[in-house]
Design a protein around this motif. Structure first.
Motif, PDB file in Angstrom:
ATOM      1  N   ASP A 108      39.201  52.118  26.569  1.00 24.82           N
ATOM      2  CA  ASP A 108      40.272  52.549  25.671  1.00 24.82           C
ATOM      3  C   ASP A 108      41.388  53.179  26.481  1.00 24.82           C
ATOM      4  O   ASP A 108      41.148  53.930  27.422  1.00 24.82           O
ATOM      5  CB  ASP A 108      39.734  53.549  24.647  1.00 24.82           C
ATOM      6  N   ARG A 109      42.619  52.845  26.118  1.00 19.48           N
ATOM      7  CA  ARG A 109      43.785  53.351  26.836  1.00 19.48           C
ATOM      8  C   ARG A 109      44.729  54.007  25.847  1.00 19.48           C
ATOM      9  O   ARG A 109      44.734  53.687  24.671  1.00 19.48           O
ATOM     10  CB  ARG A 109      44.474  52.209  27.582  1.00 19.48           C
ATOM     11  N   LEU A 110      45.506  54.944  26.341  1.00 20.10           N
ATOM     12  CA  LEU A 110      46.493  55.613  25.503  1.00 20.10           C
ATOM     13  C   LEU A 110      47.753  55.848  26.317  1.00 20.10           C
ATOM     14  O   LEU A 110      47.743  55.778  27.539  1.00 20.10           O
ATOM     15  CB  LEU A 110      45.937  56.910  24.929  1.00 20.10           C
ATOM     16  N   ASP A 154      43.687  55.327  31.058  1.00 19.37           N
ATOM     17  CA  ASP A 154      42.346  55.351  30.485  1.00 19.37           C
ATOM     18  C   ASP A 154      42.113  56.686  29.790  1.00 19.37           C
ATOM     19  O   ASP A 154      42.609  57.728  30.239  1.00 19.37           O
ATOM     20  CB  ASP A 154      41.285  55.194  31.567  1.00 19.37           C
ATOM     21  N   GLU A 155      41.355  56.665  28.723  1.00 15.21           N
ATOM     22  CA  GLU A 155      41.038  57.898  28.004  1.00 15.21           C
ATOM     23  C   GLU A 155      40.306  58.887  28.900  1.00 15.21           C
ATOM     24  O   GLU A 155      40.548  60.088  28.826  1.00 15.21           O
ATOM     25  CB  GLU A 155      40.205  57.596  26.761  1.00 15.21           C
ATOM     26  N   GLU A 156      39.435  58.398  29.750  1.00 22.80           N
ATOM     27  CA  GLU A 156      38.695  59.298  30.643  1.00 22.80           C
ATOM     28  C   GLU A 156      39.652  60.009  31.599  1.00 22.80           C
ATOM     29  O   GLU A 156      39.490  61.199  31.895  1.00 22.80           O
ATOM     30  CB  GLU A 156      37.630  58.524  31.418  1.00 22.80           C
ATOM     31  N   ALA A 214      42.808  60.654  30.913  1.00 23.49           N
ATOM     32  CA  ALA A 214      43.532  61.616  30.074  1.00 23.49           C
ATOM     33  C   ALA A 214      42.699  62.874  29.872  1.00 23.49           C
ATOM     34  O   ALA A 214      43.220  63.992  29.962  1.00 23.49           O
ATOM     35  CB  ALA A 214      43.886  60.989  28.727  1.00 23.49           C
ATOM     36  N   LEU A 230      42.635  63.689  19.043  1.00 20.98           N
ATOM     37  CA  LEU A 230      42.401  63.000  20.316  1.00 20.98           C
ATOM     38  C   LEU A 230      41.577  63.882  21.247  1.00 20.98           C
ATOM     39  O   LEU A 230      40.576  63.432  21.821  1.00 20.98           O
ATOM     40  CB  LEU A 230      43.730  62.637  20.988  1.00 20.98           C
ATOM     41  N   ARG A 241      37.989  64.101  20.175  1.00 21.79           N
ATOM     42  CA  ARG A 241      37.263  62.861  20.468  1.00 21.79           C
ATOM     43  C   ARG A 241      36.971  62.736  21.958  1.00 21.79           C
ATOM     44  O   ARG A 241      35.852  62.397  22.361  1.00 21.79           O
ATOM     45  CB  ARG A 241      38.070  61.653  19.976  1.00 21.79           C
ATOM     46  N   LEU A 242      37.976  63.016  22.799  1.00 22.12           N
ATOM     47  CA  LEU A 242      37.780  62.937  24.249  1.00 22.12           C
ATOM     48  C   LEU A 242      36.739  63.944  24.713  1.00 22.12           C
ATOM     49  O   LEU A 242      35.886  63.644  25.553  1.00 22.12           O
ATOM     50  CB  LEU A 242      39.103  63.184  24.982  1.00 22.12           C
TER      51      LEU A 242
END
Length: 69
Positions: free
Chosen positions: A3-5, A27-29, A31, A54, A57-58
């Motif tokens: 997942d990307r943001l 990548d979410e990781e 972030a 967000l 969730r992260l």
């Protein structure tokens, strides 16, 4: 698939991404790692509902429910 943001979509993340282009997906990781490293700079009173969701969730996905600030 990872997942990307885009940091620009989250005001506080955009501010703490001063070292990289805030309009490029990450990548979410990554972030989450940026939030952890720079948590002291995050103005929690300025977080939007979307950014709060967000972070939650992260935190649950990559931080075992915590932010190690």
């Amino acid at each position: 698939m990872v997942d990307r943001l885009i940091p620009n979509d989250y005001p506080e993340l955009r501010l703490i991404c001063w070292h990289k282009p805030s309009d490029h997906p990450m990548d979410e990781e990554e972030a989450f790692a940026i939030y952890e490293r720079n948590w002291r700079y995050v103005d929690q009173d300025m977080l939007t509902d979307a950014e709060k969701a967000l972070i939650e969730r992260l935190k649950n996905t990559y931080g075992n429910g915590v932010i190690n600030a």
